[in-house]
Write a protein that holds these residues in place. Structure first.
Motif, PDB file in Angstrom:
ATOM      1  N   ALA A 103     -15.671  29.325  -5.115  1.00 51.30           N
ATOM      2  CA  ALA A 103     -16.533  28.652  -6.066  1.00 51.30           C
ATOM      3  C   ALA A 103     -18.016  28.793  -5.883  1.00 51.30           C
ATOM      4  N   LEU A 104     -19.059  28.738  -7.137  1.00 49.97           N
ATOM      5  CA  LEU A 104     -20.243  28.627  -6.938  1.00 49.97           C
ATOM      6  C   LEU A 104     -20.929  27.532  -6.489  1.00 49.97           C
ATOM      7  N   ASP A 105     -20.127  26.608  -7.041  1.00 48.86           N
ATOM      8  CA  ASP A 105     -20.574  25.053  -6.781  1.00 48.86           C
ATOM      9  C   ASP A 105     -19.763  24.497  -5.540  1.00 48.86           C
ATOM     10  N   PRO A 106     -20.631  24.610  -4.446  1.00 51.20           N
ATOM     11  CA  PRO A 106     -19.872  23.988  -3.154  1.00 51.20           C
ATOM     12  C   PRO A 106     -18.981  22.716  -3.379  1.00 51.20           C
ATOM     13  N   ALA A 107     -19.469  21.958  -4.283  1.00 53.68           N
ATOM     14  CA  ALA A 107     -18.760  20.414  -4.385  1.00 53.68           C
ATOM     15  C   ALA A 107     -17.397  20.664  -5.084  1.00 53.68           C
ATOM     16  N   ARG A 108     -17.213  21.822  -5.753  1.00 58.69           N
ATOM     17  CA  ARG A 108     -15.931  21.876  -6.330  1.00 58.69           C
ATOM     18  C   ARG A 108     -14.891  22.258  -5.382  1.00 58.69           C
ATOM     19  N   ASP A 109     -13.449  21.645  -5.749  1.00 56.90           N
ATOM     20  CA  ASP A 109     -12.440  21.951  -4.938  1.00 56.90           C
ATOM     21  C   ASP A 109     -11.997  23.339  -4.722  1.00 56.90           C
ATOM     22  N   PRO A 110     -12.180  24.150  -3.260  1.00 54.52           N
ATOM     23  CA  PRO A 110     -11.983  25.369  -3.115  1.00 54.52           C
ATOM     24  C   PRO A 110     -10.470  26.051  -3.491  1.00 54.52           C
ATOM     25  N   VAL A 111      -9.647  25.006  -3.632  1.00 54.01           N
ATOM     26  CA  VAL A 111      -8.165  25.477  -3.949  1.00 54.01           C
ATOM     27  C   VAL A 111      -8.176  25.708  -5.342  1.00 54.01           C
ATOM     28  N   ALA A 112      -8.726  24.569  -6.077  1.00 58.55           N
ATOM     29  CA  ALA A 112      -8.640  24.674  -7.760  1.00 58.55           C
ATOM     30  C   ALA A 112      -9.604  25.552  -8.342  1.00 58.55           C
ATOM     31  N   CYS A 113     -10.579  25.973  -7.836  1.00 59.61           N
ATOM     32  CA  CYS A 113     -11.744  26.440  -8.490  1.00 59.61           C
ATOM     33  C   CYS A 113     -12.057  27.952  -7.600  1.00 59.61           C
ATOM     34  N   ALA A 134     -17.387  51.778  -0.361  1.00 64.85           N
ATOM     35  CA  ALA A 134     -17.695  51.061  -1.857  1.00 64.85           C
ATOM     36  C   ALA A 134     -19.008  51.660  -2.348  1.00 64.85           C
ATOM     37  N   GLU A 135     -19.072  51.819  -3.859  1.00 64.55           N
ATOM     38  CA  GLU A 135     -20.303  52.256  -4.194  1.00 64.55           C
ATOM     39  C   GLU A 135     -21.329  51.201  -3.785  1.00 64.55           C
ATOM     40  N   PRO A 136     -22.504  51.816  -3.524  1.00 63.14           N
ATOM     41  CA  PRO A 136     -23.660  50.689  -3.012  1.00 63.14           C
ATOM     42  C   PRO A 136     -23.847  49.559  -4.100  1.00 63.14           C
ATOM     43  N   ALA A 137     -23.851  50.108  -5.445  1.00 60.41           N
ATOM     44  CA  ALA A 137     -24.320  48.893  -6.376  1.00 60.41           C
ATOM     45  C   ALA A 137     -23.247  47.730  -6.455  1.00 60.41           C
ATOM     46  N   LEU A 138     -21.834  48.209  -6.462  1.00 65.09           N
ATOM     47  CA  LEU A 138     -20.991  47.315  -6.135  1.00 65.09           C
ATOM     48  C   LEU A 138     -21.389  45.985  -4.948  1.00 65.09           C
ATOM     49  N   ARG A 139     -21.566  46.539  -3.735  1.00 63.62           N
ATOM     50  CA  ARG A 139     -21.983  45.557  -2.750  1.00 63.62           C
ATOM     51  C   ARG A 139     -23.305  44.838  -2.927  1.00 63.62           C
ATOM     52  N   ASP A 140     -24.074  45.409  -4.003  1.00 61.52           N
ATOM     53  CA  ASP A 140     -25.597  44.521  -4.263  1.00 61.52           C
ATOM     54  C   ASP A 140     -25.268  43.908  -5.451  1.00 61.52           C
ATOM     55  N   LEU A 141     -24.066  43.538  -5.948  1.00 61.29           N
ATOM     56  CA  LEU A 141     -23.499  42.422  -6.999  1.00 61.29           C
ATOM     57  C   LEU A 141     -24.466  41.251  -6.778  1.00 61.29           C
ATOM     58  N   ASP A 142     -25.217  40.809  -7.574  1.00 61.80           N
ATOM     59  CA  ASP A 142     -25.956  39.365  -7.359  1.00 61.80           C
ATOM     60  C   ASP A 142     -24.868  38.232  -8.044  1.00 61.80           C
ATOM     61  N   TRP A 143     -24.088  38.074  -7.105  1.00 62.30           N
ATOM     62  CA  TRP A 143     -22.620  37.075  -7.547  1.00 62.30           C
ATOM     63  C   TRP A 143     -23.187  35.823  -8.033  1.00 62.30           C
ATOM     64  N   PRO A 144     -24.297  34.928  -7.664  1.00 60.66           N
ATOM     65  CA  PRO A 144     -24.505  33.698  -8.268  1.00 60.66           C
ATOM     66  C   PRO A 144     -25.199  33.784  -9.567  1.00 60.66           C
ATOM     67  N   VAL A 145     -25.550  35.133  -9.896  1.00 60.45           N
ATOM     68  CA  VAL A 145     -26.129  35.117 -11.216  1.00 60.45           C
ATOM     69  C   VAL A 145     -25.143  35.751 -12.405  1.00 60.45           C
ATOM     70  N   LEU A 146     -24.229  36.545 -11.664  1.00 60.89           N
ATOM     71  CA  LEU A 146     -23.458  37.278 -12.622  1.00 60.89           C
ATOM     72  C   LEU A 146     -22.100  36.651 -12.763  1.00 60.89           C
ATOM     73  N   ALA A 147     -21.255  35.795 -11.972  1.00 62.84           N
ATOM     74  CA  ALA A 147     -20.068  35.107 -11.889  1.00 62.84           C
ATOM     75  C   ALA A 147     -20.317  34.095 -12.486  1.00 62.84           C
ATOM     76  N   ARG A 148     -18.778  33.503 -12.494  1.00 62.97           N
ATOM     77  CA  ARG A 148     -18.820  31.951 -13.052  1.00 62.97           C
ATOM     78  C   ARG A 148     -17.690  31.335 -12.580  1.00 62.97           C
ATOM     79  N   ASP A 149     -17.667  30.176 -12.207  1.00 64.41           N
ATOM     80  CA  ASP A 149     -16.605  29.445 -11.831  1.00 64.41           C
ATOM     81  C   ASP A 149     -15.636  29.033 -12.969  1.00 64.41           C
ATOM     82  N   ALA A 150     -14.438  29.141 -12.568  1.00 64.66           N
ATOM     83  CA  ALA A 150     -13.226  28.859 -13.305  1.00 64.66           C
ATOM     84  C   ALA A 150     -12.113  28.479 -12.586  1.00 64.66           C
ATOM     85  N   PRO A 151     -11.040  27.785 -13.282  1.00 64.80           N
ATOM     86  CA  PRO A 151     -10.097  27.117 -12.511  1.00 64.80           C
ATOM     87  C   PRO A 151      -9.318  28.349 -11.786  1.00 64.80           C
ATOM     88  N   ALA A 152      -8.873  28.209 -10.773  1.00 62.44           N
ATOM     89  CA  ALA A 152      -7.937  29.397  -9.978  1.00 62.44           C
ATOM     90  C   ALA A 152      -6.935  29.675 -10.622  1.00 62.44           C
TER      91      ALA A 152
END
Length: 154
Positions: A103-113, A134-152
């Motif tokens: 999860a991006l938010d460290p306060a979230r339950d790591p099993v549930a999110c 891996a394609e270099p651009a894949l390794r350069d993904l800006d995860w905190p900006v692009l991804a979203r937290d969701a239920p696991a």
């Protein structure tokens, strides 16, 4: 923030991003970039249409999960330009992959999110991305900006 280094048993592959964050490839679809090209030639309008089609497929495959396009490498071989402009060639394999991580938010339950991101990219061969190739651009993904937290997923 502690990120778990152990890969879940069901992940297809694990990448460690340039930021150090491990992400797991949960789903991957390969398709031929030009497998359905019956008429014409690879050119910018055709390539842009193919990319839009892949992005729409990605949005439909995982509603609510953000989608990111890794801009593809475009080559311009010295060939006759037709009515649609110069020949423009993308890598041979179109990839649509869904990645999960802690999860991006460290306060979230790591099993549930978990954080999620669906990525569209192109590569020259149909192979699983891995840390070593891996394609270099894949390794350069800006995860905190692009991804979203969701239920696991269950």
């Amino acid at each position: 923030m502690q990120l778990h280094a152990k890969r879940p048993a069901l992940a297809l592959a694990r990448l460690v991003l340039a930021s150090g964050r491990p992400v797991d490839l949960a789903e991957l679809r390969f398709s031929s970039t030009y497998g359905d090209l019956l008429d014409g030639y690879p050119c910018k309008p055709l390539n842009d249409l193919r990319i839009r089609s892949l992005l729409h497929a990605a949005e439909r495959s995982r509603p609510g999960t953000p989608v990111h396009l890794v801009p593809p490498r475009r080559e311009y071989p010295d060939q006759y330009a037709g009515g649609l402009g110069p020949v423009e060639v993308l890598p041979a394999v179109a990839c649509l992959g869904t990645f999960h991580s802690a999860a991006l938010d460290p306060a979230r339950d790591p099993v549930a999110c978990r954080s999620r991101l669906t990525v569209v990219w192109f590569q020259s061969t149909p192979r699983l991305p891995s840390d070593c190739d891996a394609e270099p651009a894949l390794r350069d993904l800006d995860w905190p900006v692009l991804a979203r937290d969701a239920p696991a997923p269950p």
